[in-house]
Design a protein around this motif. Structure first.
Motif, PDB file in Angstrom:
ATOM      1  N   ARG A  99       0.820  -1.209   0.000  1.00 24.07           N
ATOM      2  CA  ARG A  99       0.000   0.000   0.000  1.00 24.07           C
ATOM      3  C   ARG A  99       0.856   1.262   0.000  1.00 24.07           C
ATOM      4  O   ARG A  99       0.465   2.287  -0.562  1.00 24.07           O
ATOM      5  CB  ARG A  99      -0.929   0.016   1.211  1.00 24.07           C
ATOM      6  CG  ARG A  99      -1.939  -1.110   1.293  1.00 24.07           C
ATOM      7  CD  ARG A  99      -2.985  -1.086   0.167  1.00 24.07           C
ATOM      8  NE  ARG A  99      -2.455  -1.649  -1.053  1.00 24.07           N
ATOM      9  CZ  ARG A  99      -2.339  -2.967  -1.292  1.00 24.07           C
ATOM     10  NH1 ARG A  99      -2.719  -3.834  -0.377  1.00 24.07           N
ATOM     11  NH2 ARG A  99      -1.855  -3.405  -2.432  1.00 24.07           N
ATOM     12  N   HIS A 100       2.008   1.233   0.622  1.00 25.00           N
ATOM     13  CA  HIS A 100       2.889   2.390   0.593  1.00 25.00           C
ATOM     14  C   HIS A 100       3.368   2.677  -0.822  1.00 25.00           C
ATOM     15  O   HIS A 100       3.729   3.806  -1.136  1.00 25.00           O
ATOM     16  CB  HIS A 100       4.098   2.152   1.498  1.00 25.00           C
ATOM     17  CG  HIS A 100       3.843   2.482   2.932  1.00 25.00           C
ATOM     18  ND1 HIS A 100       4.156   3.692   3.481  1.00 25.00           N
ATOM     19  CD2 HIS A 100       3.270   1.755   3.922  1.00 25.00           C
ATOM     20  CE1 HIS A 100       3.805   3.703   4.751  1.00 25.00           C
ATOM     21  NE2 HIS A 100       3.265   2.539   5.045  1.00 25.00           N
ATOM     22  N   ILE A 101       3.353   1.673  -1.667  1.00 27.70           N
ATOM     23  CA  ILE A 101       3.784   1.857  -3.049  1.00 27.70           C
ATOM     24  C   ILE A 101       2.620   2.271  -3.943  1.00 27.70           C
ATOM     25  O   ILE A 101       2.734   3.203  -4.740  1.00 27.70           O
ATOM     26  CB  ILE A 101       4.444   0.573  -3.574  1.00 27.70           C
ATOM     27  CG1 ILE A 101       5.779   0.354  -2.864  1.00 27.70           C
ATOM     28  CG2 ILE A 101       4.643   0.636  -5.089  1.00 27.70           C
ATOM     29  CD1 ILE A 101       6.398  -1.005  -3.131  1.00 27.70           C
ATOM     30  N   ASP A 102       1.486   1.583  -3.824  1.00 26.74           N
ATOM     31  CA  ASP A 102       0.380   1.903  -4.745  1.00 26.74           C
ATOM     32  C   ASP A 102      -0.508   3.038  -4.247  1.00 26.74           C
ATOM     33  O   ASP A 102      -1.331   3.551  -4.994  1.00 26.74           O
ATOM     34  CB  ASP A 102      -0.445   0.658  -5.090  1.00 26.74           C
ATOM     35  CG  ASP A 102      -1.074  -0.029  -3.891  1.00 26.74           C
ATOM     36  OD1 ASP A 102      -1.569   0.655  -2.988  1.00 26.74           O
ATOM     37  OD2 ASP A 102      -1.072  -1.281  -3.873  1.00 26.74           O
ATOM     38  N   GLY A 103      -0.349   3.453  -2.972  1.00 27.54           N
ATOM     39  CA  GLY A 103      -1.052   4.634  -2.483  1.00 27.54           C
ATOM     40  C   GLY A 103      -2.392   4.382  -1.856  1.00 27.54           C
ATOM     41  O   GLY A 103      -3.069   5.330  -1.444  1.00 27.54           O
ATOM     42  N   ALA A 104      -2.822   3.126  -1.758  1.00 31.31           N
ATOM     43  CA  ALA A 104      -4.104   2.822  -1.120  1.00 31.31           C
ATOM     44  C   ALA A 104      -3.908   2.614   0.378  1.00 31.31           C
ATOM     45  O   ALA A 104      -2.793   2.604   0.889  1.00 31.31           O
ATOM     46  CB  ALA A 104      -4.726   1.581  -1.761  1.00 31.31           C
ATOM     47  N   GLU A 105      -4.998   2.460   1.101  1.00 33.35           N
ATOM     48  CA  GLU A 105      -4.980   2.178   2.529  1.00 33.35           C
ATOM     49  C   GLU A 105      -5.378   0.723   2.752  1.00 33.35           C
ATOM     50  O   GLU A 105      -5.972   0.096   1.878  1.00 33.35           O
ATOM     51  CB  GLU A 105      -5.927   3.122   3.278  1.00 33.35           C
ATOM     52  CG  GLU A 105      -5.594   4.587   3.088  1.00 33.35           C
ATOM     53  CD  GLU A 105      -6.637   5.497   3.718  1.00 33.35           C
ATOM     54  OE1 GLU A 105      -7.026   5.253   4.874  1.00 33.35           O
ATOM     55  OE2 GLU A 105      -7.068   6.453   3.047  1.00 33.35           O
ATOM     56  N   GLN A 106      -5.085   0.198   3.931  1.00 36.92           N
ATOM     57  CA  GLN A 106      -5.278  -1.219   4.176  1.00 36.92           C
ATOM     58  C   GLN A 106      -6.172  -1.452   5.394  1.00 36.92           C
ATOM     59  O   GLN A 106      -5.992  -0.830   6.430  1.00 36.92           O
ATOM     60  CB  GLN A 106      -3.930  -1.904   4.413  1.00 36.92           C
ATOM     61  CG  GLN A 106      -4.013  -3.402   4.591  1.00 36.92           C
ATOM     62  CD  GLN A 106      -4.569  -4.092   3.363  1.00 36.92           C
ATOM     63  OE1 GLN A 106      -4.084  -3.883   2.250  1.00 36.92           O
ATOM     64  NE2 GLN A 106      -5.598  -4.905   3.548  1.00 36.92           N
ATOM     65  N   PHE A 107      -7.112  -2.392   5.254  1.00 34.42           N
ATOM     66  CA  PHE A 107      -8.019  -2.750   6.338  1.00 34.42           C
ATOM     67  C   PHE A 107      -8.194  -4.267   6.388  1.00 34.42           C
ATOM     68  O   PHE A 107      -7.930  -4.977   5.406  1.00 34.42           O
ATOM     69  CB  PHE A 107      -9.383  -2.083   6.151  1.00 34.42           C
ATOM     70  CG  PHE A 107      -9.299  -0.591   5.968  1.00 34.42           C
ATOM     71  CD1 PHE A 107      -9.114   0.244   7.048  1.00 34.42           C
ATOM     72  CD2 PHE A 107      -9.372  -0.020   4.702  1.00 34.42           C
ATOM     73  CE1 PHE A 107      -9.011   1.617   6.884  1.00 34.42           C
ATOM     74  CE2 PHE A 107      -9.267   1.348   4.526  1.00 34.42           C
ATOM     75  CZ  PHE A 107      -9.095   2.168   5.613  1.00 34.42           C
ATOM     76  N   PHE A 108      -8.672  -4.755   7.538  1.00 35.46           N
ATOM     77  CA  PHE A 108      -8.919  -6.184   7.746  1.00 35.46           C
ATOM     78  C   PHE A 108     -10.210  -6.374   8.546  1.00 35.46           C
ATOM     79  O   PHE A 108     -10.718  -5.434   9.159  1.00 35.46           O
ATOM     80  CB  PHE A 108      -7.773  -6.830   8.545  1.00 35.46           C
ATOM     81  CG  PHE A 108      -6.439  -6.823   7.854  1.00 35.46           C
ATOM     82  CD1 PHE A 108      -6.107  -7.801   6.933  1.00 35.46           C
ATOM     83  CD2 PHE A 108      -5.509  -5.837   8.122  1.00 35.46           C
ATOM     84  CE1 PHE A 108      -4.876  -7.793   6.303  1.00 35.46           C
ATOM     85  CE2 PHE A 108      -4.276  -5.818   7.498  1.00 35.46           C
ATOM     86  CZ  PHE A 108      -3.962  -6.800   6.583  1.00 35.46           C
ATOM     87  N   THR A 109     -10.705  -7.601   8.547  1.00 37.81           N
ATOM     88  CA  THR A 109     -11.750  -7.996   9.491  1.00 37.81           C
ATOM     89  C   THR A 109     -11.123  -8.949  10.500  1.00 37.81           C
ATOM     90  O   THR A 109      -9.924  -9.215  10.474  1.00 37.81           O
ATOM     91  CB  THR A 109     -12.924  -8.695   8.787  1.00 37.81           C
ATOM     92  OG1 THR A 109     -12.536 -10.030   8.396  1.00 37.81           O
ATOM     93  CG2 THR A 109     -13.385  -7.922   7.562  1.00 37.81           C
ATOM     94  N   ARG A 110     -11.952  -9.508  11.356  1.00 39.03           N
ATOM     95  CA  ARG A 110     -11.467 -10.465  12.358  1.00 39.03           C
ATOM     96  C   ARG A 110     -11.345 -11.884  11.785  1.00 39.03           C
ATOM     97  O   ARG A 110     -10.881 -12.791  12.475  1.00 39.03           O
ATOM     98  CB  ARG A 110     -12.416 -10.497  13.555  1.00 39.03           C
ATOM     99  CG  ARG A 110     -13.743 -11.179  13.322  1.00 39.03           C
ATOM    100  CD  ARG A 110     -14.679 -10.939  14.492  1.00 39.03           C
ATOM    101  NE  ARG A 110     -15.025  -9.542  14.589  1.00 39.03           N
ATOM    102  CZ  ARG A 110     -15.321  -8.936  15.743  1.00 39.03           C
ATOM    103  NH1 ARG A 110     -15.333  -9.624  16.872  1.00 39.03           N
ATOM    104  NH2 ARG A 110     -15.625  -7.658  15.762  1.00 39.03           N
ATOM    105  N   ALA A 111     -11.741 -12.091  10.547  1.00 37.30           N
ATOM    106  CA  ALA A 111     -11.748 -13.435   9.968  1.00 37.30           C
ATOM    107  C   ALA A 111     -10.342 -14.025   9.922  1.00 37.30           C
ATOM    108  O   ALA A 111      -9.389 -13.345   9.560  1.00 37.30           O
ATOM    109  CB  ALA A 111     -12.351 -13.409   8.568  1.00 37.30           C
TER     110      ALA A 111
END
Length: 834
Positions: free
Chosen positions: A104-116
């Motif tokens: 994400r630091h390269i492509d510029g997006a942000e990152q999220f997860f669930t508890r799965a």
């Protein structure tokens, strides 16, 4: 919530130096930031695993269209295989989390997860959603949507199963349900004390053409995401390759692509786009009130930007910031305020970070902090305050260094001299152990236990130590956060950053994950302790009834910070009954009990990862025979099988190519190849004839599973067979014995159905088919509603020796302490005398 704010802050300038906490602030970054200021649109991409994301599309949306772009990976990839080390389960999930953040630091997006939890390959969404706890994970997806407020949601996979993996299909099902549920105040109403319902404009499926599966069509909406960005000096196929290649634990290194790249989209819910992804969505300042002329002001500042004097843009940007801070729209006020602040710092030439004096502190200790800043131009701006978790008090000034200690509120109010590095020494309290929040409590098979709703979705802990810098810029106080890190210099890599670690006072590690007792004889168990502060206390082992431990407790006194020592206990079973128990290590300091070990994982492409796993091991009392003595092991992608064999009393020799090609292989009772050896070691094709000759002369060769894709040779055995992508994912699947008289099931241990009880995650992966009649098949098994399969274990006599190929997942079962897996694997290693 604070973690998401911080990540957006770090991602503002697109491609950043990942290890650093300060964003890149060059002309490229400033120009990109100016373009982003007038764009008020957001897109959330949803899939199941690390590496599922379309990095080219993410980079295009984030850096060409300048939308706020996020990737929601439902899992952290815990159940996969590891091509760069031997970490499995939660530890692999930690590595893949950091790989996603690096991407994400390269492509510029942000990152999220669930508890799965990625519990391993699943053949259908019904199984996946049952194991995950459908409602809980759906709630997490809804939570991320309500916080991120995407105008458009895009799924990587369809709900109809073409994605193959049950997790893939389940991610699309949950995204579809969440699209509607996020807008319904009756769904997950407990979230509404923190967030508001949100209705995205549309949900799209990013259709694909992978191999023999083509879900795209020319009548679908499409985008060319292969365009070239002259500011960045790269096309999005090039950026995407750099991003995707961060998934090194999965072997996802990718060549850069250039030129046209069409992405296709099928509308699932909401209004279909016709001319633009954001059709019907106002992505200008006009989407919110009281912004008349704001875009024009920003355009004027951007047009007048002088790359020779970037600071000339600061006064105008500060006026825009003051106006944006007064907006009623909380969401876009927060996003654009962060963007403006960091653009102001970049144009003003302000750089600032904060470091601890040591990488690790014990909870409750005082951390010495060095805050540094520089004004690269002569702007005349002031540093007003610097503060961390503790309040700070000034003590005397020494040249460009000022020291502070915990106490009253600090007001510096000092002009920053031009281009002179300023250093401020602070103190902060180590308030909380930096254990990843999703690992603080034991997980279930399908999901992690997260007690705090505000943490859901965060890729990392939101409460990691930080330092706040407050500057006076154009007469306005502006605050910036920097994560507190430790910085060192490596003679090869140069400057290396890592997060500061807050540890328990003492950690306790046991070398082996399993201790095996073949009779009632005792074993010595060494506990390696490390102190992170000057301390005294005691350590003890605790096991269920049926075990004797001596001594009951060992005291330690006057241990210095950083001191390491070993205490040894004697453990033995009280009878010959077969047992499978957990042995815990308990350290007590100042009346508080701790049960934490220490695990660090260091790879050059991601920051060092530190986790404090449970301080425990398994005690197995087995009725088992191990007549062999010496095993040769050819390392593959990385596994813990050699350690398990050593625990059984075998001498395990890791064989090099020279050992195989020039050594005397007859000294080994068996030779074993590690998992995926024929995928990751291209010299196996050269060594294979020598190994088969070893068999022919009386040796015993055991080949563990390999991926059917990327084999360095298909001539693995003395007779033909084919490796295929066929697996048994049900760890409780019935196993039918096809050849009850086989030595593999009778010598030296009698194998029965009971030996398949308690297996974890799966039975087998990458079976074989088209099996030559010279081989004997040993087992038959199948997942529910599938035909029986006999490709999990084959064997043949060849010359004077024996060849075995197995797809059974011993690399998972042995470290997990599964008794039957040990008994069966020993049989594979032990060839009866002729």
């Amino acid at each position: 919530m604070r973690s998401i704010k911080l990540l957006a802050f770090l991602f503002l300038f697109g491609i950043t130096a990942y290890a650093q906490t300060a964003p890149q602030a060059g002309l490229v970054d400033i120009k990109q930031a100016f373009k982003k200021l007038n764009i008020l649109g957001s897109v959330l991409y949803v899939a199941a695993h690390p590496d599922d994301e379309n990095t080219r599309l993410l980079a295009y949306l984030a850096q060409e269209k300048h939308y706020r772009t996020g990737y929601l990976s439902l899992t952290r990839g815990d159940g996969g295989q590891n091509l760069i080390g031997n970490e499995q389960g939660e530890l692999l999930g930690l590595i893949r989390t950091q790989e996603l953040l690096a991407a994400r630091h390269i492509d510029g997006a942000e990152q999220f997860f669930t508890r799965a939890n990625d519990f391993g390959f699943s053949k259908g969404p019904d199984e996946t959603l049952k194991i995950w706890d459908r409602e809980a994970v759906l709630g997490d997806v809804v939570w991320v949507i309500r916080k991120f407020k995407p105008d458009v949601i895009i799924c990587r996979w369809p709900t109809t199963g073409e994605g193959g993996h049950g997790h893939h299909t389940a991610s699309a099902i949950l995204a579809q349900e969440a699209f509607t549920a996020a807008a319904d105040p009756k769904r997950f109403p407990e979230q509404l004390q923190f967030v508001q319902p949100w209705q995205a404009k549309r949900l799209l499926f990013n259709s694909f053409n992978f191999g023999s599966v083509n879900t795209s069509a020319e009548n679908q909406f499409k985008l060319d995401v292969g365009v070239y960005n002259p500011v960045l000096g790269k096309g999005y196929g090039e950026i995407a390759a750099e991003s995707r290649s961060q998934h090194k634990s999965q072997g996802m290194g990718t060549a850069k692509e250039r030129g046209e790249a069409i992405e296709y989209f099928k509308t699932i819910l909401g209004d279909a786009p016709h001319t633009d992804l954001m059709d019907g969505v106002n992505t200008t300042w006009k989407r919110i009130g009281n912004t008349e002329g704001l875009d024009a002001n920003i355009n004027i500042i951007a047009k007048q930007f002088d790359e020779n004097t970037p600071a000339a843009s600061v006064p105008g940007l500060v006026k825009v910031l003051s106006r944006v801070e007064k907006l009623n729209d909380t969401y876009w006020r927060e996003q654009k305020t962060k963007e403006l602040k960091n653009l102001i710092a970049a144009c003003a030439g302000l750089w600032f970070e904060a470091y601890t004096a040591e990488p690790t502190y014990a909870i409750g200790d005082t951390m010495n902090v060095k805050a540094q800043l520089i004004d690269r131009y002569d702007t005349g701006y002031k540093i007003n305050r610097i503060y961390s978790g503790a309040a700070l008090q000034a003590i005397p000034v020494y040249q460009n260094t000022i020291s502070y200690m915990a106490g009253a509120s600090l007001d510096i109010q000092r002009l920053i001299p031009a281009n002179q590095l300023q250093t401020f020494n602070l103190k902060d309290g180590a308030a909380k152990i930096t254990q990843p929040y999703w690992l603080e409590k034991p997980r279930t098979l399908g999901s992690y236990v997260i007690g705090n709703q505000l943490l859901v979705g965060d890729p990392e802990n939101s409460d990691l130590p930080k330092v706040t810098f407050e500057f006076i810029i154009e007469g306005k106080p502006i605050q910036f956060e920097r994560r507190l890190v430790y910085k060192s210099v490596d003679p090869v890599r140069g400057e290396v950053y890592r997060n500061v670690e807050i540890a328990p006072p003492v950690t306790a590690n046991i070398d082996n994950s399993v201790y095996i007792f073949k009779d009632v004889s005792s074993q010595k168990i060494a506990v390696k302790l490390k102190s992170f502060t000057q301390t005294s206390g005691s350590v003890a082992l605790k096991a269920p009834a049926g075990w004797k431990i001596m001594p009951e407790q060992i005291a330690f006194n006057g241990k210095k910070k950083g001191e390491e020592w070993t205490e040894t206990f004697t453990v033995w079973p009280l009878d010959n009954q077969q047992r499978n128990d957990v042995l815990k290590v308990i350290t007590t300091v100042n009346g508080t009990e701790y049960q934490m070990g220490l695990k660090r994982m260091a790879y050059n492409h991601i920051p060092t990862i530190t986790v404090f796993p449970p301080a425990q091991t398994k005690l197995l009392k087995l009725n088992i025979q191990t007549p062999g003595k010496t095993i040769g092991y050819i390392v593959g992608a990385g596994d813990l099988v050699p350690d398990a064999l050593r625990q059984l009393g075998y001498k395990v020799v890791l064989l090099s190519e020279e050992d195989v090609m020039k050594g005397d292989l007859s000294v080994y009772d068996a030779i074993v190849t590690g998992v995926r050896a024929y995928n990751v070691n291209d010299r196996m094709a050269v060594e294979q004839p020598k190994l088969l000759n070893y068999v022919k002369n009386g040796g015993n060769l055991v080949i563990q599973y390999n991926n059917n894709a990327g084999l360095v040779t298909t001539d693995i055995g003395p007779y033909p067979f084919r490796v295929i992508n066929q697996r048994i994912t049900d760890e409780d699947a019935k196993v039918t014995i096809l050849d009850a008289q086989s030595p593999l099931l009778n010598y030296p241990n009698k194998i029965t159905q009971a030996d398949f009880d308690g297996w974890v995650q799966e039975r087998s992966i990458y079976h074989v088919d088209k099996i030559d009649p010279n081989y004997k098949t040993i087992f038959q098994m199948n997942d529910p509603n599938e035909a029986s399969n006999n490709g999990s274990l084959i064997t043949t006599d060849y010359g004077k020796g024996r060849f075995i190929y197995t797809s059974l997942v011993f690399f998972r079962e042995l470290p997990a302490g599964v008794p039957g897996a040990y008994r069966l694997f020993i049989n594979l290693l032990t060839k009866p005398a002729n």
